[in-house]
Design a protein around this motif. Structure first.
Motif, short mmCIF file in Angstrom:
data_model
loop_
_atom_site.label_atom_id
_atom_site.label_comp_id
_atom_site.label_asym_id
_atom_site.label_seq_id
_atom_site.Cartn_x
_atom_site.Cartn_y
_atom_site.Cartn_z
N ARG A 13 -4.41 -11.66 8.55
CA ARG A 13 -5.46 -10.63 8.54
C ARG A 13 -5.17 -9.57 7.50
NH1 ARG A 13 -5.48 -10.59 14.97
NH2 ARG A 13 -7.25 -11.99 15.34
N PHE A 14 -3.89 -9.21 7.32
CA PHE A 14 -3.50 -8.22 6.32
C PHE A 14 -3.92 -8.69 4.93
CE2 PHE A 14 -1.01 -4.89 4.41
CZ PHE A 14 -0.59 -5.43 3.20
N TRP A 15 -3.57 -9.92 4.58
CA TRP A 15 -3.87 -10.43 3.24
C TRP A 15 -5.37 -10.62 3.04
CZ3 TRP A 15 -0.88 -9.35 -0.44
CH2 TRP A 15 0.51 -9.27 -0.22
N VAL A 55 -5.47 -4.05 11.82
CA VAL A 55 -4.63 -5.24 11.95
C VAL A 55 -3.56 -4.97 13.01
CG1 VAL A 55 -3.03 -6.81 10.76
CG2 VAL A 55 -5.05 -5.97 9.56
N LYS A 83 -7.69 -8.74 4.37
CA LYS A 83 -8.20 -7.39 4.09
C LYS A 83 -7.88 -7.00 2.65
CE LYS A 83 -8.48 -3.92 7.69
NZ LYS A 83 -8.56 -2.63 6.97
N PHE A 84 -6.69 -7.37 2.19
CA PHE A 84 -6.28 -7.06 0.83
C PHE A 84 -7.23 -7.71 -0.17
CE2 PHE A 84 -3.55 -5.63 -2.45
CZ PHE A 84 -3.48 -6.64 -3.39
N ASP A 140 -10.37 -8.64 0.39
CA ASP A 140 -11.69 -8.04 0.52
C ASP A 140 -11.78 -6.61 0.00
OD1 ASP A 140 -14.09 -8.50 3.19
OD2 ASP A 140 -13.62 -9.76 1.45
N GLU A 141 -10.76 -5.81 0.30
CA GLU A 141 -10.86 -4.38 0.01
C GLU A 141 -10.26 -3.98 -1.33
OE1 GLU A 141 -9.33 -2.34 3.45
OE2 GLU A 141 -10.71 -3.40 4.78
N LYS A 142 -9.34 -4.79 -1.85
CA LYS A 142 -8.69 -4.45 -3.11
C LYS A 142 -9.04 -5.44 -4.22
CE LYS A 142 -6.69 -0.86 -1.52
NZ LYS A 142 -7.26 0.43 -1.87
N SER A 165 1.11 -3.59 8.69
CA SER A 165 0.35 -2.46 8.15
C SER A 165 -1.14 -2.67 8.32
CB SER A 165 0.63 -2.29 6.66
OG SER A 165 2.00 -2.32 6.42
N GLU A 166 -1.89 -1.59 8.09
CA GLU A 166 -3.36 -1.55 8.24
C GLU A 166 -3.70 -1.39 9.72
OE1 GLU A 166 -5.87 -1.86 5.36
OE2 GLU A 166 -3.94 -0.93 4.96
N TYR A 175 0.80 -1.22 0.00
CA TYR A 175 0.00 0.00 0.00
C TYR A 175 0.83 1.27 0.00
CZ TYR A 175 -4.03 -2.92 1.32
OH TYR A 175 -5.02 -3.86 1.36
N THR A 222 -0.09 -9.24 -6.90
CA THR A 222 0.31 -9.00 -5.51
C THR A 222 -0.14 -10.15 -4.62
OG1 THR A 222 0.16 -6.64 -5.87
CG2 THR A 222 0.16 -7.36 -3.59
#
Lengths: 229, 223
Positions: free
Chosen positions: B96-98, A78, B100-101, B103-105, A74-75, A60, B134
């Motif tokens: 959790r990061f991935w 999270v 979100k990635f 879901d959101e991207k 990040s985030e 990002y 990515t």
């Protein structure tokens, strides 16, 4: 049994890449302060992103980024969960899974519904602005409903949802001042009371960006989105 | 102890199927209630998800939880047994990061690319492919995003694992996910759908294909 404590034996390195004004970065500051965690704050210039930021958040290229013993996260939501799981004092999330789910649900609601609608009301024009305001009103009604019988979203003390909604306590008055339009008004007495309570918390009192500096920044942003015709 | 678990869902919704997959991984018995999301929303749905009025909703002993990813974290914490998330806080944060990635991207970019008008298609496809590239990097030589077994990211990416290839067949456009463009991600989709617990959680292929063919026809007719 692992014993968690604020000051650990081995050298513990916590860095936070943020900016002076970002509400997402501020959430992480609040969580670190709440738990008494020592950290190095690195304020980024987003018009000239540092090599460190690009290295630690290649996906990002945004702040906040928490770097714990060299490992980046990040985030903001999270990061908050990571902080809560790593340092156990002053928990942000409750033990009970259902209560935890409620906190996560409302944190998400802020990020995915409320904040974007209020931002839309700030930045858009004409019909789009009307739609954003209508959405914000609906969202605020739901948030007001959720506060019934509670001091904080987390109950007697703050939790993840309060930290997520916390931006309202110090930033919405800046929007009011810049736009001349009060979106969080007397229709939401519980929310107004919550904003008061939140802003009185030590973490908020001691760590919010200066109001005047925010007004200047958001005034400039407002003018950018609403160029004089 | 008698335990009551219900899922308000929709047969074709990848979000609804995420929840069913998580429950199946944990071996939790549940009652499924089909919601007609295109028609009138049932009083049950409006009662248990007044904020979003959407599926999926999990009802555990009468208490509702909404938002598929929130539900899955609840499932993970409530029923022990096969873990969906890693133990280590850092690895958990990465999962959790991935998620979100995805879901959101990924999902919004893919959806835009699928339905975009011809004149905007090239740009939309390019953006969606960047997301897929990515996401592919997160696999990092593993069989699943979760490692040797299906985990949170795999569950969240079920749309990419199953729905996307079917939608590509319905639209006749194969330029998003292909073996040529994304070999390891493509291979992951095969691993994903051949996993027995995943298979049980997927909608019937023919029904889903027919559904999307009808949507494509509708979209073309309105041009």
């Amino acid at each position: 049994m692992k014993v968690e404590c604020a000051k650990t034996m081995a050298a513990e390195e916590v860095k936070l890449l943020k900016t002076w004004s970002s509400l997402f970065g501020l959430r992480v500051v609040w969580a670190l302060k709440l738990k008494g965690i020592q950290y190095d704050a690195i304020d980024e210039d987003l018009s000239n992103k540092s090599a460190l930021l690009l290295q630690h958040n290649p996906v990002y290229k945004k702040i906040p980024v928490l770097v714990h013993n060299g490992k980046p996260i990040s985030e903001s939501l999270v990061i908050l969960e990571y902080i809560d799981e790593t340092w156990k004092q002053n928990p942000i999330l409750p033990e009970d899974p259902l209560e935890k789910a409620r906190e996560r649900f409302w944190a998400k609601f802020n990020d995915e519904k409320l904040l974007p609608s209020i931002w839309g009301a700030f930045t858009k024009e004409g019909k789009e602005r009307e739609e954003a305001i209508a959405a914000a009103v609906e969202n605020l009604k739901l948030v007001e409903e959720e506060l019934k019988g509670k001091k904080f979203f987390g109950g007697e003390k703050i939790g993840l949802a309060d930290v997520a909604f916390g931006w309202l306590a110090y930033l919405i008055c800046v929007f009011d001042e810049v736009t001349g339009f009060k979106i969080v008004n007397e229709r939401y007495p519980l929310l107004l009371a919550w904003m008061q309570e939140f802003s009185q918390l030590p973490i908020a009192k001691d760590n919010c960006p200066p109001h005047d500096k925010l007004v200047i920044k958001f005034q400039a942003l407002y003018e950018k989105h609403h160029p004089a015709k | 102890m008698s335990e009551e678990v219900k899922v308000l869902g929709n047969w074709g919704s990848c979000f609804s199927r995420r929840v069913e997959l998580a429950l199946k991984i944990k071996g939790v018995e549940y009652e499924y209630i089909e919601e007609d999301v295109y028609g009138n929303k049932s009083p049950l749905l409006l009662k248990y998800n007044p904020v979003h009025k959407k599926v999926p909703v999990l009802l555990h002993n009468g208490k509702p939880i909404a938002e598929s990813l929130v539900i899955i974290e609840y499932i993970e914490e409530t029923w022990k047994g096969t873990p969906i998330l890693p133990e280590d806080p850092y690895e958990k944060a990465m999962a959790r990061f991935w998620t979100k990635f995805v879901d959101e991207k990924c999902l919004p970019a893919l959806w835009r690319a699928v339905w975009s008008p011809e004149n905007e298609r090239e740009k939309a496809v390019e953006e969606a492919c960047k997301c897929l590239e990515t996401l592919q990097s997160a696999l990092n030589g593993k069989r699943f995003f979760g490692g040797d077994t299906v985990g949170l990211v795999d569950i969240a990416a079920n749309f990419i694992g199953f729905w996307l290839r079917i939608i590509q067949e319905a639209t006749g456009h194969g330029d998003l996910l292909s073996a040529e463009k994304f070999p390891t991600l493509f291979k992951w989709t095969d691993e994903f759908v051949s996993c027995s617990v995943v298979k049980q959680s997927l909608p019937p292929r023919d029904k889903l294909l027919a559904f999307f063919k009808a949507r494509v026809a509708e979209a073309n007719a309105s041009k």
